[in-house]
Design a protein around this motif. Structure first.
Motif, PDB file in Angstrom:
ATOM      1  N   UNK A  33       0.856  -1.188   0.000  1.00 26.87           N
ATOM      2  CA  UNK A  33       0.000   0.000   0.000  1.00 26.87           C
ATOM      3  C   UNK A  33       0.887   1.231   0.000  1.00 26.87           C
ATOM      4  N   UNK A  34       0.452   2.269  -0.698  1.00 25.47           N
ATOM      5  CA  UNK A  34       1.208   3.521  -0.743  1.00 25.47           C
ATOM      6  C   UNK A  34       0.373   4.646  -0.149  1.00 25.47           C
ATOM      7  N   UNK A  35       1.035   5.777   0.112  1.00 26.63           N
ATOM      8  CA  UNK A  35       0.377   6.963   0.692  1.00 26.63           C
ATOM      9  C   UNK A  35      -0.343   6.615   1.994  1.00 26.63           C
ATOM     10  N   UNK A  36       0.294   5.805   2.817  1.00 26.20           N
ATOM     11  CA  UNK A  36      -0.290   5.363   4.083  1.00 26.20           C
ATOM     12  C   UNK A  36      -0.087   6.439   5.143  1.00 26.20           C
ATOM     13  N   UNK A  37      -1.149   6.764   5.901  1.00 29.04           N
ATOM     14  CA  UNK A  37      -1.012   7.770   6.952  1.00 29.04           C
ATOM     15  C   UNK A  37      -1.495   7.279   8.317  1.00 29.04           C
ATOM     16  N   UNK A  38      -1.887   5.997   8.414  1.00 29.86           N
ATOM     17  CA  UNK A  38      -2.290   5.419   9.697  1.00 29.86           C
ATOM     18  C   UNK A  38      -2.083   3.917   9.647  1.00 29.86           C
ATOM     19  N   UNK A  39      -1.597   3.356  10.765  1.00 30.44           N
ATOM     20  CA  UNK A  39      -1.303   1.925  10.825  1.00 30.44           C
ATOM     21  C   UNK A  39      -1.870   1.363  12.122  1.00 30.44           C
ATOM     22  N   UNK A  40      -2.513   0.219  12.025  1.00 32.11           N
ATOM     23  CA  UNK A  40      -3.097  -0.426  13.192  1.00 32.11           C
ATOM     24  C   UNK A  40      -2.753  -1.909  13.155  1.00 32.11           C
ATOM     25  N   UNK A  41      -2.031  -2.370  14.169  1.00 34.80           N
ATOM     26  CA  UNK A  41      -1.668  -3.785  14.268  1.00 34.80           C
ATOM     27  C   UNK A  41      -2.770  -4.514  15.026  1.00 34.80           C
ATOM     28  N   UNK A  42      -3.741  -5.038  14.306  1.00 35.15           N
ATOM     29  CA  UNK A  42      -4.885  -5.701  14.913  1.00 35.15           C
ATOM     30  C   UNK A  42      -4.611  -7.189  15.104  1.00 35.15           C
ATOM     31  N   UNK A  43      -5.468  -7.822  15.889  1.00 36.84           N
ATOM     32  CA  UNK A  43      -5.309  -9.257  16.147  1.00 36.84           C
ATOM     33  C   UNK A  43      -5.397 -10.064  14.859  1.00 36.84           C
ATOM     34  N   UNK A  44      -6.178  -9.582  13.917  1.00 38.25           N
ATOM     35  CA  UNK A  44      -6.350 -10.288  12.647  1.00 38.25           C
ATOM     36  C   UNK A  44      -5.249  -9.970  11.640  1.00 38.25           C
TER      37      UNK A  44
ATOM     38  N   UNK B 113      -4.061  -0.759   7.459  1.00 42.08           N
ATOM     39  CA  UNK B 113      -3.560   0.598   7.257  1.00 42.08           C
ATOM     40  C   UNK B 113      -4.646   1.448   6.632  1.00 42.08           C
ATOM     41  N   UNK B 114      -4.477   2.754   6.744  1.00 44.48           N
ATOM     42  CA  UNK B 114      -5.422   3.691   6.140  1.00 44.48           C
ATOM     43  C   UNK B 114      -4.695   4.531   5.107  1.00 44.48           C
ATOM     44  N   UNK B 115      -5.324   4.743   3.978  1.00 44.42           N
ATOM     45  CA  UNK B 115      -4.757   5.560   2.912  1.00 44.42           C
ATOM     46  C   UNK B 115      -5.871   6.264   2.161  1.00 44.42           C
ATOM     47  N   UNK B 116      -5.481   7.176   1.289  1.00 41.64           N
ATOM     48  CA  UNK B 116      -6.458   7.960   0.537  1.00 41.64           C
ATOM     49  C   UNK B 116      -6.649   7.386  -0.858  1.00 41.64           C
ATOM     50  N   UNK B 117      -7.878   7.517  -1.368  1.00 38.62           N
ATOM     51  CA  UNK B 117      -8.208   7.106  -2.723  1.00 38.62           C
ATOM     52  C   UNK B 117      -8.942   8.246  -3.430  1.00 38.62           C
TER      53      UNK B 117
ATOM     54  N   UNK C  94     -11.138   8.100   2.213  1.00 38.53           N
ATOM     55  CA  UNK C  94     -10.154   7.366   3.004  1.00 38.53           C
ATOM     56  C   UNK C  94     -10.672   5.958   3.206  1.00 38.53           C
ATOM     57  N   UNK C  95      -9.786   4.994   3.107  1.00 41.57           N
ATOM     58  CA  UNK C  95     -10.212   3.600   3.254  1.00 41.57           C
ATOM     59  C   UNK C  95      -9.143   2.808   3.986  1.00 41.57           C
ATOM     60  N   UNK C  96      -9.580   1.742   4.631  1.00 40.76           N
ATOM     61  CA  UNK C  96      -8.666   0.832   5.304  1.00 40.76           C
ATOM     62  C   UNK C  96      -8.295  -0.315   4.368  1.00 40.76           C
ATOM     63  N   UNK C  97      -7.050  -0.739   4.484  1.00 41.77           N
ATOM     64  CA  UNK C  97      -6.534  -1.816   3.644  1.00 41.77           C
ATOM     65  C   UNK C  97      -5.946  -2.891   4.546  1.00 41.77           C
ATOM     66  N   UNK C  98      -6.356  -4.131   4.341  1.00 46.39           N
ATOM     67  CA  UNK C  98      -5.797  -5.279   5.066  1.00 46.39           C
ATOM     68  C   UNK C  98      -5.040  -6.162   4.074  1.00 46.39           C
TER      69      UNK C  98
END
Length: 312
Positions: free
Chosen positions: A111-122, A126-130, A136-140
């Motif tokens: 993923x590119x242009x990432x501005x938020x990261x969350x290390x979840x149990x699953x 990350x969050x980035x713009x489209x 803004x959308x989350x990417x797993x």
């Protein structure tokens, strides 16, 4: 979760994005290694030895400056050697020249242009713009054991504090470079670099006419600020593109950002919303820029400018 950060440098100086990547890497809680690819990587080792870095990996190559083929080959081999869970690059012109190719060749999550990261149990999310930053959308990354992320500059604060990282050397084989760095050519305009300014006075379409620009240039000078603009003024040909803040211009993070007559299009906000203190003046109480401003005034920008002039 182990993280490999690839340092960026220019003319022997570490670029700020490197320390921002370290801050993001520390959030994941695992060991953080910083790879320095250079002709003399040891000269940059001290600059990356900050709090949170566990290992500094020096990679010696023949090239003094960045070449995308060299970095691609070096990173591919580093990933094979070290097997990091996550690789961090800056979302910069340099990294865009090789990062996606590495991810595609090695089959990494990307993923590119990432501005938020969350290390979840699953797993990592990350969050980035489209869509031109309209969404803004989350990417797993299901099915990917390794992920390569390109992080947006200024989204994280630079890491600080003295570190105690171990020093390691990595050996890589570079089979040649198709594009060779020859020289740097300075911009002919001689204009300022708004990305380094601590105080930006930024104006938008609210100023009305090109003839009003000198008034705000003068005001910026009196206040000790640097003049910047939103995209409409550049599109009109009123001012050089080097002064433009936004997704298609410059990403800035001054201590103070004073916006006069800027409505706050999402592309503009993407380039300045991490500024230290944002002050917005707009006659429209519904202007989007008020959503990110720390201080705002619904007022005529010319009246505000007149009052500011009286103070200096």
């Amino acid at each position: 979760m182990s993280v490999l950060v690839v340092a960026e440098h220019l003319r022997g100086e570490l670029r700020p994005i490197t320390l921002e990547l370290v801050t993001a890497a520390k959030e994941l809680g695992g060991p953080v290694a910083v790879a320095v690819v250079a002709k003399d990587p040891s000269a940059l080792a001290d600059a990356v030895n900050v709090e949170g870095v566990d290992a500094i990996v020096t990679v010696q190559v023949e090239q003094e400056e960045f070449e995308n083929d060299v970095y691609q080959q070096a990173l591919e081999q580093l990933i094979e050697q070290r097997r990091p869970d996550v690789v961090f690059l800056g979302f910069t012109v340099n990294s865009m020249g090789y990062g996606p190719a590495v991810a595609a060749k090695l089959g990494l999550g990307f993923a590119s242009d990432v501005f938020s990261i969350d290390d979840q149990a699953s797993g990592l999310v990350v969050e980035r713009a489209f869509l031109g930053a309209k969404v803004h959308a989350q990417v797993a990354f299901p099915g990917h054991d390794q992920v390569l992320l390109m992080l947006r500059p200024t989204a994280w604060a630079p890491a600080e504090g003295a570190g105690s990282a171990s020093a390691e050397e990595a050996s890589v084989t570079i089979a040649g470079s198709r594009a060779r760095h020859k020289d740097y050519v300075e911009a002919a305009t001689g204009d300022v670099d708004i990305t380094t300014a601590d105080f930006l006075l930024s104006v938008g379409r609210g100023i009305g006419d090109k003839e009003n620009i000198p008034q705000f240039e003068e005001l910026a000078g009196k206040m000790g600020a640097t003049l910047s603009v939103s995209r409409p003024l550049v599109d009109q040909g009123w001012i050089p593109s080097s002064r433009q803040v936004g997704q298609s211009g410059k990403t800035v993070k001054p201590k103070v950002y004073l916006a006069l007559g800027i409505s706050g299009a999402v592309q503009h906000l993407a380039g300045m919303k991490t500024s230290g203190t944002i002050i917005a003046v707009n006659s429209d109480p519904e202007a989007t820029i008020f959503n990110v401003a720390h201080y705002g005034a619904v007022a005529d920008l010319f009246e505000v400018a007149e009052e500011l002039e009286k103070l200096y």
